[in-house]
Motif scaffolding. Structure first.
Motif, PDB file in Angstrom:
ATOM      1  N   LYS A  86       0.738  -1.089   0.264  1.00 35.39           N
ATOM      2  CA  LYS A  86      -0.083   0.199  -0.099  1.00 35.39           C
ATOM      3  C   LYS A  86       0.734   0.915  -0.115  1.00 35.39           C
ATOM      4  CE  LYS A  86      -3.319  -2.606   0.911  1.00 35.39           C
ATOM      5  NZ  LYS A  86      -3.968  -3.014  -0.495  1.00 35.39           N
ATOM      6  N   PRO A  87       0.843   1.825  -1.081  1.00 31.41           N
ATOM      7  CA  PRO A  87       1.944   3.722  -1.770  1.00 31.41           C
ATOM      8  C   PRO A  87       1.730   4.140  -0.203  1.00 31.41           C
ATOM      9  CG  PRO A  87       0.889   2.642  -3.556  1.00 31.41           C
ATOM     10  CD  PRO A  87       0.242   1.647  -2.522  1.00 31.41           C
ATOM     11  N   GLY A  88       2.638   4.522   0.175  1.00 24.37           N
ATOM     12  CA  GLY A  88       2.524   5.900   1.696  1.00 24.37           C
ATOM     13  C   GLY A  88       1.600   5.574   2.685  1.00 24.37           C
ATOM     14  N   LEU A  89       1.751   4.271   3.069  1.00 29.63           N
ATOM     15  CA  LEU A  89       1.109   3.946   4.242  1.00 29.63           C
ATOM     16  C   LEU A  89       2.067   3.130   5.407  1.00 29.63           C
ATOM     17  CD1 LEU A  89      -2.102   2.176   2.693  1.00 29.63           C
ATOM     18  CD2 LEU A  89      -2.250   4.171   4.323  1.00 29.63           C
ATOM     19  N   ASP A  90       1.871   3.513   6.752  1.00 32.59           N
ATOM     20  CA  ASP A  90       2.771   2.733   7.490  1.00 32.59           C
ATOM     21  C   ASP A  90       2.181   1.195   7.836  1.00 32.59           C
ATOM     22  OD1 ASP A  90       4.331   4.968   8.405  1.00 32.59           O
ATOM     23  OD2 ASP A  90       2.738   5.726   9.881  1.00 32.59           O
ATOM     24  N   SER A  91       1.490   0.622   7.608  1.00 32.16           N
ATOM     25  CA  SER A  91       0.469  -0.457   7.278  1.00 32.16           C
ATOM     26  C   SER A  91       1.965  -1.409   6.669  1.00 32.16           C
ATOM     27  CB  SER A  91      -0.311  -0.658   7.195  1.00 32.16           C
ATOM     28  OG  SER A  91      -0.240  -0.078   5.302  1.00 32.16           O
ATOM     29  N   ASN A  92       2.437  -1.037   5.823  1.00 33.28           N
ATOM     30  CA  ASN A  92       3.527  -1.791   5.313  1.00 33.28           C
ATOM     31  C   ASN A  92       4.817  -2.214   6.435  1.00 33.28           C
ATOM     32  OD1 ASN A  92       2.297  -1.409   2.598  1.00 33.28           O
ATOM     33  ND2 ASN A  92       2.912   0.517   2.130  1.00 33.28           N
ATOM     34  N   ARG A  93       4.711  -1.202   7.435  1.00 32.48           N
ATOM     35  CA  ARG A  93       6.099  -1.593   8.094  1.00 32.48           C
ATOM     36  C   ARG A  93       5.653  -3.514   8.576  1.00 32.48           C
ATOM     37  NH1 ARG A  93       9.124   2.230   9.788  1.00 32.48           N
ATOM     38  NH2 ARG A  93       9.319   0.973  12.084  1.00 32.48           N
ATOM     39  N   ALA A  94       4.437  -3.820   8.980  1.00 33.13           N
ATOM     40  CA  ALA A  94       4.925  -4.739   9.278  1.00 33.13           C
ATOM     41  C   ALA A  94       5.017  -6.266   8.374  1.00 33.13           C
ATOM     42  CB  ALA A  94       2.705  -5.020   9.726  1.00 33.13           C
ATOM     43  N   LEU A  95       4.730  -5.768   7.309  1.00 38.57           N
ATOM     44  CA  LEU A  95       6.393  -6.930   5.816  1.00 38.57           C
ATOM     45  C   LEU A  95       7.137  -6.999   6.294  1.00 38.57           C
ATOM     46  CD1 LEU A  95       4.403  -5.151   2.681  1.00 38.57           C
ATOM     47  CD2 LEU A  95       3.884  -7.720   3.495  1.00 38.57           C
ATOM     48  N   PHE A  96       7.935  -6.098   7.085  1.00 36.46           N
ATOM     49  CA  PHE A  96       9.531  -6.164   7.841  1.00 36.46           C
ATOM     50  C   PHE A  96       9.430  -6.217   9.122  1.00 36.46           C
ATOM     51  CE2 PHE A  96       8.384  -2.775   3.929  1.00 36.46           C
ATOM     52  CZ  PHE A  96       9.175  -3.375   3.171  1.00 36.46           C
ATOM     53  N   LYS A  97       8.684  -6.513   9.597  1.00 36.43           N
ATOM     54  CA  LYS A  97       8.772  -6.933  10.708  1.00 36.43           C
ATOM     55  C   LYS A  97       9.809  -7.832  11.449  1.00 36.43           C
ATOM     56  CE  LYS A  97       6.842  -7.057  15.795  1.00 36.43           C
ATOM     57  NZ  LYS A  97       6.916  -6.448  16.522  1.00 36.43           N
ATOM     58  N   SER A  98       9.644  -8.814  10.507  1.00 35.37           N
ATOM     59  CA  SER A  98      10.257 -10.144  11.149  1.00 35.37           C
ATOM     60  C   SER A  98      11.318 -10.098  10.716  1.00 35.37           C
ATOM     61  CB  SER A  98       9.682 -11.551  10.323  1.00 35.37           C
ATOM     62  OG  SER A  98       9.918 -11.577   9.235  1.00 35.37           O
ATOM     63  N   LEU A  99      11.543  -9.448   9.487  1.00 29.49           N
ATOM     64  CA  LEU A  99      13.255  -9.178   8.643  1.00 29.49           C
ATOM     65  C   LEU A  99      14.286  -8.358   9.867  1.00 29.49           C
ATOM     66  CD1 LEU A  99      14.974  -9.517   6.378  1.00 29.49           C
ATOM     67  CD2 LEU A  99      14.263  -7.199   5.703  1.00 29.49           C
ATOM     68  N   GLU A 100      13.599  -7.259  10.725  1.00 24.80           N
ATOM     69  CA  GLU A 100      14.132  -6.148  11.425  1.00 24.80           C
ATOM     70  C   GLU A 100      14.514  -6.806  12.962  1.00 24.80           C
ATOM     71  OE1 GLU A 100      13.144  -2.840  14.227  1.00 24.80           O
ATOM     72  OE2 GLU A 100      12.300  -2.820  12.032  1.00 24.80           O
ATOM     73  N   GLU A 101      13.393  -7.937  12.567  1.00 28.41           N
ATOM     74  CA  GLU A 101      14.206  -8.500  14.095  1.00 28.41           C
ATOM     75  C   GLU A 101      15.379  -9.636  13.778  1.00 28.41           C
ATOM     76  OE1 GLU A 101      10.370 -10.876  15.259  1.00 28.41           O
ATOM     77  OE2 GLU A 101      10.100  -8.665  16.136  1.00 28.41           O
ATOM     78  N   THR A 102      15.462 -10.190  12.748  1.00 34.33           N
ATOM     79  CA  THR A 102      16.492 -11.692  12.225  1.00 34.33           C
ATOM     80  C   THR A 102      17.448 -10.206  12.603  1.00 34.33           C
ATOM     81  OG1 THR A 102      14.847 -12.823  11.439  1.00 34.33           O
ATOM     82  CG2 THR A 102      17.037 -12.032  10.493  1.00 34.33           C
ATOM     83  N   TYR A 103      17.406  -8.914  11.797  1.00 29.83           N
ATOM     84  CA  TYR A 103      19.137  -8.631  11.025  1.00 29.83           C
ATOM     85  C   TYR A 103      19.405  -8.135  12.799  1.00 29.83           C
ATOM     86  CZ  TYR A 103      19.818  -9.915   6.632  1.00 29.83           C
ATOM     87  OH  TYR A 103      19.671 -10.911   5.856  1.00 29.83           O
ATOM     88  N   ARG A 104      18.020  -7.626  13.578  1.00 31.21           N
ATOM     89  CA  ARG A 104      18.872  -6.669  14.397  1.00 31.21           C
ATOM     90  C   ARG A 104      19.129  -8.074  15.416  1.00 31.21           C
ATOM     91  NH1 ARG A 104      16.649  -1.392  16.311  1.00 31.21           N
ATOM     92  NH2 ARG A 104      15.420  -0.638  15.176  1.00 31.21           N
ATOM     93  N   LYS A 105      19.221  -8.916  15.349  1.00 30.19           N
ATOM     94  CA  LYS A 105      19.912 -10.085  16.302  1.00 30.19           C
ATOM     95  C   LYS A 105      21.158 -10.667  15.664  1.00 30.19           C
ATOM     96  CE  LYS A 105      15.262 -11.957  17.879  1.00 30.19           C
ATOM     97  NZ  LYS A 105      14.640 -13.427  17.785  1.00 30.19           N
ATOM     98  N   LYS A 106      21.446 -10.665  14.320  1.00 35.32           N
ATOM     99  CA  LYS A 106      22.536 -10.948  14.369  1.00 35.32           C
ATOM    100  C   LYS A 106      23.709  -9.533  13.723  1.00 35.32           C
ATOM    101  CE  LYS A 106      20.934 -13.847   9.907  1.00 35.32           C
ATOM    102  NZ  LYS A 106      20.516 -13.408   8.086  1.00 35.32           N
ATOM    103  N   VAL A 107      23.087  -8.014  13.887  1.00 32.64           N
ATOM    104  CA  VAL A 107      24.295  -7.224  14.128  1.00 32.64           C
ATOM    105  C   VAL A 107      24.569  -7.284  15.997  1.00 32.64           C
ATOM    106  CG1 VAL A 107      24.016  -4.836  14.388  1.00 32.64           C
ATOM    107  CG2 VAL A 107      23.352  -5.899  12.306  1.00 32.64           C
ATOM    108  N   ALA A 108      23.233  -7.679  16.117  1.00 29.47           N
ATOM    109  CA  ALA A 108      23.963  -7.265  18.052  1.00 29.47           C
ATOM    110  C   ALA A 108      25.059  -9.107  18.071  1.00 29.47           C
ATOM    111  CB  ALA A 108      22.859  -8.045  18.598  1.00 29.47           C
TER     112      ALA A 108
END
Length: 76
Positions: free
Chosen positions: A35-57
């Motif tokens: 959905k262009p311009g919507l914050d609801s798209n952030r949900a698509l990246f939640k697991s990706l963000e968690e995964t990479y935060r753990k890897k960087v940590a």
């Protein structure tokens, strides 16, 4: 690990994350869930963000254990 190796590995993780993010956007656009311009798209990246935060940590913890990070670098 040297400081240069640490920086290279961290950069590699960022690049991998960006590539996976681009793939998620492309897939979402293809199947109509993007959905262009919507914050609801952030949900698509939640697991990706968690995964990479753990890897960087984990990488930063390893570097800190080896004495590569200074106190100011750890605070970031």
């Amino acid at each position: 690990m040297t400081v240069d190796e640490f920086k290279a590995k961290r950069l590699e993780l960022v690049i991998q994350c960006c590539n996976e993010e681009a793939a998620i956007v492309a897939k979402a656009m293809k199947n109509g869930t993007w959905k262009p311009g919507l914050d609801s798209n952030r949900a698509l990246f939640k697991s990706l963000e968690e995964t990479y935060r753990k890897k960087v940590a984990a990488l930063e913890a390893q570097a800190a254990a080896e004495g590569l990070l200074t106190a100011s670098a750890e605070a970031r």
